[in-house]
Design a protein around this motif. Structure first.
Motif, PDB file in Angstrom:
ATOM      1  N   HIS A   1       0.836  -1.208   0.000  1.00 14.00           N
ATOM      2  CA  HIS A   1       0.000   0.000   0.000  1.00 14.00           C
ATOM      3  C   HIS A   1       0.867   1.252   0.000  1.00 14.00           C
ATOM      4  O   HIS A   1       0.580   2.221  -0.723  1.00 14.00           O
ATOM      5  CB  HIS A   1      -0.930  -0.013   1.216  1.00 14.00           C
ATOM      6  N   ASP A   2       1.922   1.266   0.814  1.00 13.48           N
ATOM      7  CA  ASP A   2       2.828   2.417   0.864  1.00 13.48           C
ATOM      8  C   ASP A   2       3.475   2.679  -0.491  1.00 13.48           C
ATOM      9  O   ASP A   2       3.630   3.827  -0.911  1.00 13.48           O
ATOM     10  CB  ASP A   2       3.935   2.201   1.898  1.00 13.48           C
ATOM     11  N   VAL A   3       3.879   1.610  -1.172  1.00 17.08           N
ATOM     12  CA  VAL A   3       4.537   1.743  -2.472  1.00 17.08           C
ATOM     13  C   VAL A   3       3.571   2.335  -3.490  1.00 17.08           C
ATOM     14  O   VAL A   3       3.903   3.296  -4.198  1.00 17.08           O
ATOM     15  CB  VAL A   3       5.095   0.388  -2.958  1.00 17.08           C
ATOM     16  N   VAL A   4       2.355   1.807  -3.548  1.00 12.89           N
ATOM     17  CA  VAL A   4       1.368   2.323  -4.508  1.00 12.89           C
ATOM     18  C   VAL A   4       1.009   3.771  -4.162  1.00 12.89           C
ATOM     19  O   VAL A   4       0.880   4.615  -5.052  1.00 12.89           O
ATOM     20  CB  VAL A   4       0.126   1.419  -4.564  1.00 12.89           C
TER      21      VAL A   4
ATOM     22  N   CYS B   1      11.649  -0.532  -5.832  1.00 16.79           N
ATOM     23  CA  CYS B   1      10.583  -1.058  -6.697  1.00 16.79           C
ATOM     24  C   CYS B   1      10.648  -0.372  -8.052  1.00 16.79           C
ATOM     25  O   CYS B   1      11.002   0.805  -8.143  1.00 16.79           O
ATOM     26  CB  CYS B   1       9.209  -0.811  -6.077  1.00 16.79           C
ATOM     27  N   ALA B   2      10.311  -1.119  -9.075  1.00 13.36           N
ATOM     28  CA  ALA B   2      10.296  -0.591 -10.441  1.00 13.36           C
ATOM     29  C   ALA B   2       9.026  -1.029 -11.133  1.00 13.36           C
ATOM     30  O   ALA B   2       8.434  -2.048 -10.797  1.00 13.36           O
ATOM     31  CB  ALA B   2      11.516  -1.103 -11.209  1.00 13.36           C
ATOM     32  N   GLN B   3       8.628  -0.233 -12.129  1.00 17.35           N
ATOM     33  CA  GLN B   3       7.450  -0.528 -12.942  1.00 17.35           C
ATOM     34  C   GLN B   3       7.858  -0.519 -14.411  1.00 17.35           C
ATOM     35  O   GLN B   3       8.702   0.281 -14.821  1.00 17.35           O
ATOM     36  CB  GLN B   3       6.383   0.550 -12.794  1.00 17.35           C
TER      37      GLN B   3
ATOM     38  N   GLU C   1      -0.755  -3.320 -19.684  1.00 18.73           N
ATOM     39  CA  GLU C   1      -0.002  -4.331 -18.939  1.00 18.73           C
ATOM     40  C   GLU C   1       1.057  -3.625 -18.104  1.00 18.73           C
ATOM     41  O   GLU C   1       1.608  -2.609 -18.506  1.00 18.73           O
ATOM     42  CB  GLU C   1       0.666  -5.310 -19.890  1.00 18.73           C
ATOM     43  N   VAL C   2       1.335  -4.189 -16.943  1.00 21.93           N
ATOM     44  CA  VAL C   2       2.357  -3.631 -16.068  1.00 21.93           C
ATOM     45  C   VAL C   2       3.138  -4.773 -15.427  1.00 21.93           C
ATOM     46  O   VAL C   2       2.583  -5.818 -15.111  1.00 21.93           O
ATOM     47  CB  VAL C   2       1.749  -2.708 -14.977  1.00 21.93           C
ATOM     48  N   GLY C   3       4.415  -4.558 -15.312  1.00 24.24           N
ATOM     49  CA  GLY C   3       5.268  -5.464 -14.553  1.00 24.24           C
ATOM     50  C   GLY C   3       5.837  -4.694 -13.381  1.00 24.24           C
ATOM     51  O   GLY C   3       6.220  -3.532 -13.525  1.00 24.24           O
ATOM     52  N   VAL C   4       5.857  -5.301 -12.218  1.00 23.76           N
ATOM     53  CA  VAL C   4       6.361  -4.657 -11.006  1.00 23.76           C
ATOM     54  C   VAL C   4       7.362  -5.593 -10.352  1.00 23.76           C
ATOM     55  O   VAL C   4       7.102  -6.795 -10.223  1.00 23.76           O
ATOM     56  CB  VAL C   4       5.212  -4.339 -10.019  1.00 23.76           C
ATOM     57  N   GLY C   5       8.481  -5.040  -9.975  1.00 21.13           N
ATOM     58  CA  GLY C   5       9.486  -5.813  -9.244  1.00 21.13           C
ATOM     59  C   GLY C   5       9.961  -5.024  -8.045  1.00 21.13           C
ATOM     60  O   GLY C   5      10.163  -3.813  -8.137  1.00 21.13           O
ATOM     61  N   CYS C   6      10.099  -5.683  -6.906  1.00 18.07           N
ATOM     62  CA  CYS C   6      10.594  -5.038  -5.682  1.00 18.07           C
ATOM     63  C   CYS C   6      11.630  -5.942  -5.033  1.00 18.07           C
ATOM     64  O   CYS C   6      11.530  -7.171  -5.114  1.00 18.07           O
ATOM     65  CB  CYS C   6       9.465  -4.796  -4.690  1.00 18.07           C
ATOM     66  N   LEU C   7      12.622  -5.310  -4.418  1.00 13.73           N
ATOM     67  CA  LEU C   7      13.610  -6.077  -3.666  1.00 13.73           C
ATOM     68  C   LEU C   7      14.145  -5.237  -2.541  1.00 13.73           C
ATOM     69  O   LEU C   7      14.075  -4.009  -2.564  1.00 13.73           O
ATOM     70  CB  LEU C   7      14.746  -6.559  -4.572  1.00 13.73           C
ATOM     71  N   LEU C   8      14.635  -5.912  -1.533  1.00 17.46           N
ATOM     72  CA  LEU C   8      15.277  -5.221  -0.423  1.00 17.46           C
ATOM     73  C   LEU C   8      16.750  -5.044  -0.736  1.00 17.46           C
ATOM     74  O   LEU C   8      17.425  -5.979  -1.140  1.00 17.46           O
ATOM     75  CB  LEU C   8      15.126  -6.019   0.871  1.00 17.46           C
ATOM     76  N   ASP C   9      17.228  -3.812  -0.536  1.00 17.65           N
ATOM     77  CA  ASP C   9      18.641  -3.477  -0.706  1.00 17.65           C
ATOM     78  C   ASP C   9      19.097  -2.878   0.617  1.00 17.65           C
ATOM     79  O   ASP C   9      18.926  -1.681   0.852  1.00 17.65           O
ATOM     80  CB  ASP C   9      18.814  -2.491  -1.860  1.00 17.65           C
ATOM     81  N   GLY C  10      19.592  -3.715   1.476  1.00 13.64           N
ATOM     82  CA  GLY C  10      19.919  -3.247   2.827  1.00 13.64           C
ATOM     83  C   GLY C  10      18.637  -2.886   3.548  1.00 13.64           C
ATOM     84  O   GLY C  10      17.743  -3.710   3.687  1.00 13.64           O
ATOM     85  N   ASP C  11      18.527  -1.622   3.957  1.00 11.63           N
ATOM     86  CA  ASP C  11      17.330  -1.148   4.649  1.00 11.63           C
ATOM     87  C   ASP C  11      16.311  -0.527   3.706  1.00 11.63           C
ATOM     88  O   ASP C  11      15.292  -0.027   4.154  1.00 11.63           O
ATOM     89  CB  ASP C  11      17.716  -0.114   5.709  1.00 11.63           C
ATOM     90  N   GLN C  12      16.577  -0.512   2.409  1.00 12.08           N
ATOM     91  CA  GLN C  12      15.683   0.125   1.452  1.00 12.08           C
ATOM     92  C   GLN C  12      14.887  -0.890   0.653  1.00 12.08           C
ATOM     93  O   GLN C  12      15.396  -1.952   0.318  1.00 12.08           O
ATOM     94  CB  GLN C  12      16.473   0.956   0.449  1.00 12.08           C
ATOM     95  N   MET C  13      13.662  -0.537   0.343  1.00 15.80           N
ATOM     96  CA  MET C  13      12.846  -1.308  -0.583  1.00 15.80           C
ATOM     97  C   MET C  13      12.924  -0.582  -1.920  1.00 15.80           C
ATOM     98  O   MET C  13      12.585   0.594  -2.016  1.00 15.80           O
ATOM     99  CB  MET C  13      11.394  -1.370  -0.120  1.00 15.80           C
TER     100      MET C  13
END
Length: 51
Positions: free
Chosen positions: A7-10, A44-46, A30-42
């Motif tokens: 919800h925060d990301v959107v 995300c890309a669209q 169409e949409v592709g979404v990817g998220c990953l943790l990088d240390g303490d950061q989230m």
């Protein structure tokens, strides 16, 4: 450590005029979404695709 929820990301995307325009554009079907943790950061890309 704070972890963003989906919800925060959107909500952050909707607060960005360019990202909001992409999310609400009916030509982008169409949409592709990817998220990953990088240390303490989230991070995300669209990727949007349309006709």
């Amino acid at each position: 450590m704070y972890r963003a929820t989906p919800h925060d990301v959107v909500a952050a995307w909707l607060d960005s005029p360019g990202r909001r325009a992409n999310l609400l554009d009916p030509a982008l079907r169409e949409v592709g979404v990817g998220c990953l943790l990088d240390g303490d950061q989230m991070l995300c890309a669209q990727v949007f695709l349309g006709s």
